[in-house]
Design an enzyme around this catalytic site. Structure first.
Site, PDB file in Angstrom:
ATOM      1  CG  ASP A 332     -23.275 -26.248  -4.098  1.00 51.93           C
ATOM      2  OD1 ASP A 332     -23.379 -27.126  -4.971  1.00 51.93           O
ATOM      3  OD2 ASP A 332     -23.711 -26.373  -2.937  1.00 51.93           O
ATOM      4  NE  ARG A 334     -24.112 -29.366  -2.831  1.00 52.01           N
ATOM      5  CZ  ARG A 334     -24.537 -29.123  -1.602  1.00 52.01           C
ATOM      6  NH1 ARG A 334     -24.807 -30.145  -0.787  1.00 52.01           N
ATOM      7  NH2 ARG A 334     -24.687 -27.893  -1.163  1.00 52.01           N
TER       8      ARG A 334
END
Length: 421
Positions: A332, A334
């Site tokens: 991830d 983000r």
């Protein structure tokens, strides 16, 4: 060809990473000042290099298309936007968080009002462009029609129109990064951050390492869209309820209805809860972030889909994130640490209903000083069968600590359906 340290005055093209020699000083930016005039405008123009006070240029990822328009002759390189009648339809702010240099670091809190507060500078020739636009619109999704048919929502003529259209205030936000604040948020030094940005963009922005006097960066990435339902004043009213859904882009599901994940179902469910809260006299906020494939990109996402489906035993919860790491190096990217800035910009101090099961989003928001009263999971009946692997994988990986996953959606249930080994 001109030497690399020269300037073509006819087209104002600077092929250098060093300050100009004209003697004209660009407006100073003092991030965190409550008065926009003291803070100074964000000037990312290429029409007059002497006015520039940031690294990068306006329009984020669309700046490259602007270059194509100039190269093709469709756009004059010195065009300045005519901002007549472009002011926000609805006023937002200011709020105390706008004056805290550590509270908002990834957007310009004054980005929607530049046409008014810097009008005199604009008249003097400064090409100052808004980084936030606020308008009103209607949203119509078939799932809302279903919610109306089943009685979960009702037509009130103000928030839900006859025919199922939703009345929203819509906000578009381009990223504006205050590099010292970004570095502090990520717990790295500003020099480390600048070096990584310079290297990982292939040296696209040399000013990152040669202009320590410039502290603001306009990154070439997608921005954020905010959909507000109900009275904007309710957002900061402690006596009225507030619902928030923070949603990261998933084009395959959000737009085309792919059933391998819960993205569109959760998007629509969040919107429905926002409508319900607005109809109760509060406000609902849906924040849509352009972070496709957990900010890994859609190409990486599709490669991972192939890897997951072709492995021995098929798509399995136990290898869900491992296959992503094999391709992307991380599961991830983000960086939810930056996400609460938009909520701070809206003046939010408490969220009564947070429509999310993600601990990463929850922790980022709470750590920014915003209270979350209740977390709302996606109803089990909205989870597509093929997305059960995602739910099981996230639960096993510790995405959820609070009991936000429906009781019946457990690893044992998933295994019983033959979706894991």
């Amino acid at each position: 060809m001109q030497p690399l340290n020269t300037v073509s005055k006819s087209k104002h093209i600077v092929l250098t990473s060093h300050p100009g020699r004209s003697g004209e000083q660009p407006p100073r930016i003092q991030w965190g000042k409550s008065d926009p005039r003291q803070r100074g405008p964000i000037v990312g123009t290429v029409t007059n290099p002497a006015h520039r006070n940031v690294i990068g240029t306006h329009s984020g990822s669309y700046s490259v298309y602007r270059a194509l328009a100039v190269a093709s002759g469709a756009l004059h390189p010195n065009h300045r936007a005519d901002l007549t009648n472009t002011a926000p339809i609805v006023a937002i702010g200011s709020h105390p968080s706008w004056a805290d240099p550590n509270q908002i670091v990834s957007l310009d809190p004054f980005g929607a009002m530049v046409g008014e507060v810097y009008a005199d500078l604009y008249e003097q020739g400064y090409d100052i462009r808004p980084t936030i636009a606020i308008t009103k619109a209607h949203v119509n999704m078939p799932e809302i029609q279903e919610a109306l048919a089943k009685g979960r929502l009702s037509v009130d003529g103000k928030i839900v129109k006859k025919g199922g259209s939703l009345v929203v205030t819509k906000v578009a936000i381009d990223p504006v990064w205050y590099l010292p604040g970004i570095a502090h948020r990520l717990n790295v030094s500003e020099s480390e951050l600048r070096r990584a940005l310079f290297q990982q963009t292939g040296g696209m922005f040399p000013e990152l390492v040669t202009r320590p006097d410039l502290h603001v960066f306009l990154p070439p990435i997608g921005g954020t869209t905010v959909y507000l339902l109900g009275d904007v004043e309710a957002i900061t009213d402690p006596n009225r309820l507030l619902t928030v859904r923070v949603h990261d882009e998933c084009n395959g599901s959000d737009v085309f209805g792919s059933d391998i994940c819960t993205c569109r179902p959760y998007l629509v469910h969040g919107l429905e809860v926002c409508v319900q809260t607005a109809q109760e006299g509060g406000a609902g906020i849906l924040v849509y972030c352009r972070k496709e494939g957990r900010a890994l990109g859609e190409v990486t996402k599709f490669l991972v889909y192939n890897a997951r489906k072709r492995q021995e035993g098929g798509d399995r919860a136990d290898s869900y994130f491992n296959r992503t790491e094999c391709v992307a190096g991380v599961p991830d990217m983000r960086f939810q640490e930056l996400m609460p800035d938009v909520l701070q910009w809206l003046g939010i101090t408490r969220i009564d209903r947070f429509v999310s099961m993600s601990d990463m989003k929850y922790n980022a928001i709470v750590n920014s000083g915003i209270e979350i009263v209740k977390r709302i999971p996606i109803p089990e009946e909205l989870i597509p069968a093929d997305a059960m692997v995602e739910i099981a994988a996230k639960q096993a990986a510790g995405y959820y600590t609070e009991k936000t996953v429906p009781d019946s959606v457990t690893l044992a249930t998933i295994k019983g359906r033959g979706l894991t080994d």
